[in-house]
Design an enzyme around this catalytic site. Structure first.
Site, PDB file in Angstrom:
ATOM      1  N   ASP A   1       0.818  -1.221   0.000  1.00 31.77           N
ATOM      2  CA  ASP A   1       0.000   0.000   0.000  1.00 31.77           C
ATOM      3  C   ASP A   1       0.849   1.268   0.000  1.00 31.77           C
ATOM      4  O   ASP A   1       0.439   2.296   0.534  1.00 31.77           O
ATOM      5  CB  ASP A   1      -0.961   0.017   1.206  1.00 31.77           C
ATOM      6  CG  ASP A   1      -1.738  -1.273   1.350  1.00 31.77           C
ATOM      7  OD1 ASP A   1      -2.340  -1.698   0.354  1.00 31.77           O
ATOM      8  OD2 ASP A   1      -1.733  -1.865   2.440  1.00 31.77           O
TER       9      ASP A   1
ATOM     10  N   HIS B   1      -4.784  -2.100  -6.573  1.00 29.04           N
ATOM     11  CA  HIS B   1      -4.381  -0.707  -6.654  1.00 29.04           C
ATOM     12  C   HIS B   1      -5.326   0.019  -7.599  1.00 29.04           C
ATOM     13  O   HIS B   1      -5.991  -0.587  -8.438  1.00 29.04           O
ATOM     14  CB  HIS B   1      -2.926  -0.549  -7.098  1.00 29.04           C
ATOM     15  CG  HIS B   1      -2.584  -1.266  -8.359  1.00 29.04           C
ATOM     16  ND1 HIS B   1      -2.058  -2.535  -8.372  1.00 29.04           N
ATOM     17  CD2 HIS B   1      -2.696  -0.900  -9.655  1.00 29.04           C
ATOM     18  CE1 HIS B   1      -1.860  -2.912  -9.617  1.00 29.04           C
ATOM     19  NE2 HIS B   1      -2.233  -1.947 -10.413  1.00 29.04           N
TER      20      HIS B   1
END
EC number: 6.3.4.4
Length: 432
Positions: free
Chosen positions: A13, A41
């Site tokens: 992340d 993502h």
């Protein structure tokens, strides 16, 4: 000109999606080399958001080739669904812009079921890992156990039946032990034959394809999923993923030799986050942690899970620099720190009264470390959308320079918003 490997230097992340998209505009080929559809993502292109979890980022850009390498575990149903979502947004996905390694392992329904059963059992015993329950780990187990069904097997239905028998011998033994109904041979055969025609057009001998492209001078971008600290060997074991996430896996998971990898770009968030269980020395369970989570929109793309937030940990990133051979970093989400009066950076730990400069591998020791911090003055001005050093407050520049010094690697790119163009380029990885 060189090829570029993008790796996350923390627990995932870190903002890899934006950076990969930024780089993919200049690449000819974008390769996924590990993981599955467990790490998502979001790409924002011309105001349109594309959510990807299995497909490489290059697939949404016209004229680019996206490649899923042999190191990836592929859920065929997730693949078909993701292609469908992109096509609904006007993106065309054909063998002209997507190739899948014929020796990539398939995730089956029995893998997802086993993953969920184990997590449920572990929740009751306090040993939960926090997986996404998508079958990633069990699929990798079957790969290592030499009983996996691979993409190429979908093309040979005559031999597929025997391979299904072999995988079911293992899984039905596990299911009997767990007191769960066995899976029928026909159910798995039906599952596989139902997707074969949708998956097989994309299959290719990926190592050969990439070698030919390399020899032609194509620019190749290797896109990592998750982060270094989730690596099965170098991460915070057992709270890790089931594959190697370090840069070396780009070679093994694609069939390219290590000498062809080129520039290793470590994506590094200006603070630290983690999803799921496991050690997190700089975690903030106070108002500042809440501030970082809210301002940074720290919720998982795939699972929607809230991420744990904390100060930047230079000791952990130093480890990632070493285990990946990182050439330079892309520092992301600097703008999330705007407005904080003071900022802290972890430079090492205290363990049982002794000062150490790295996180130990032992799970017990990891739980006992206390972070050692330095404190820096924050800044009030906004860094959102900055595209040059001149746009940044002096204290923000000081913070960046301090990070570089502590981790032992330069900042090649600096990201100041989710928008692709809000990026300060210091070093072009493709031209290094």
């Amino acid at each position: 000109m060189t090829n570029v490997v993008v790796v996350g230097s923390q627990w995932g992340d870190e903002g890899k999606g934006k950076i990969v998209d930024w780089l993919s505009e200049r690449a000819d080929i974008v390769v996924r080399y590990q993981g599955g559809h467990n790490a998502g993502h979001t790409l924002v292109i011309d105001g349109t958001s594309y959510k990807l979890s299995l497909l490489p980022s290059g697939v949404v850009r016209p004229g680019k080739m996206a490649v899923i390498g042999n190191g990836v575990v592929v859920d065929p149903h997730a693949l078909i669904a993701e292609i469908g979502r992109l096509e609904a947004q006007g993106v065309t996905v054909t063998p002209d812009n997507l190739r899948i390694a014929d020796n990539a392992t398939l995730i089956l329904s029995l893998h997802r079921e086993l993953d969920a059963m184990r997590e449920d059992a572990a929740s009751n015993s306090g040993t939960k890992i926090g997986t996404t329950r998508r079958g990633i780990g069990p699929a990798y187990e079957d790969k290592v156990g030499r009983r996996a069904i691979r993409v190429m097997d979908l093309a040979d239905l005559d031999s597929l039946s025997g391979k299904v028998d072999r995988i079911l011998t293992h899984h039905n033994a596990l299911r009997r032990g767990l007191g769960v109904a066995e899976v029928s041979h026909q159910a798995i055969m039906d599952e596989l034959t139902s997707v074969a025609d949708r998956v097989l057009p994309f299959r290719d001998t990926v190592w050969l394809f990439l070698d030919k492209e390399r020899r032609k001078g194509s620019r190749i971008l290797f896109e990592g999923a998750q982060g270094t600290l989730l690596d099965i060997d170098h991460g915070t074991y057992p709270f890790v993923t089931s594959s190697n996430t370090v840069a070396g896996q780009a070679a093994a998971g694609s069939g390219m030799g290590p000498g062809s990898l080129g520039y290793i770009l470590g994506i590094t968030k200006a603070y630290t986050t983690r999803v799921g269980e496991g050690p997190f020395p700089t975690e903030l369970k106070d108002a500042i942690g809440e501030f970082l989570g809210e301002k940074g929109h720290e919720f998982g793309v795939v699972t929607g899970r809230k991420r744990r937030c904390g100060w930047f940990d230079a000791a952990l990133v130093r480890q990632s620099i070493a285990t990946n051979g990182i050439t330079g970093i892309a520092l992301t989400k600097l703008d999330v720190l705007d407005g904080l009066e003071e900022l802290k950076i972890c430079v090492g730990y205290m363990l049982d009264g002794e000062q150490i400069d790295h996180l130990p591998a032992s799970q017990g020791a990891q739980a006992r470390v206390e972070p050692i911090y330095i404190t820096l003055e924050g800044w009030k001005e906004s860094t959102v959308g900055a595209r040059s050093w001149a746009d940044l407050p002096a204290q923000a520049i000081k913070y960046v320079r301090q990070v570089e010094e502590l981790i032992g690697a330069p900042v090649a790119l600096l990201s100041t918003s989710p928008e692709r163009d809000d990026t300060i380029l210091v070093t072009d990885p493709f031209e290094d």
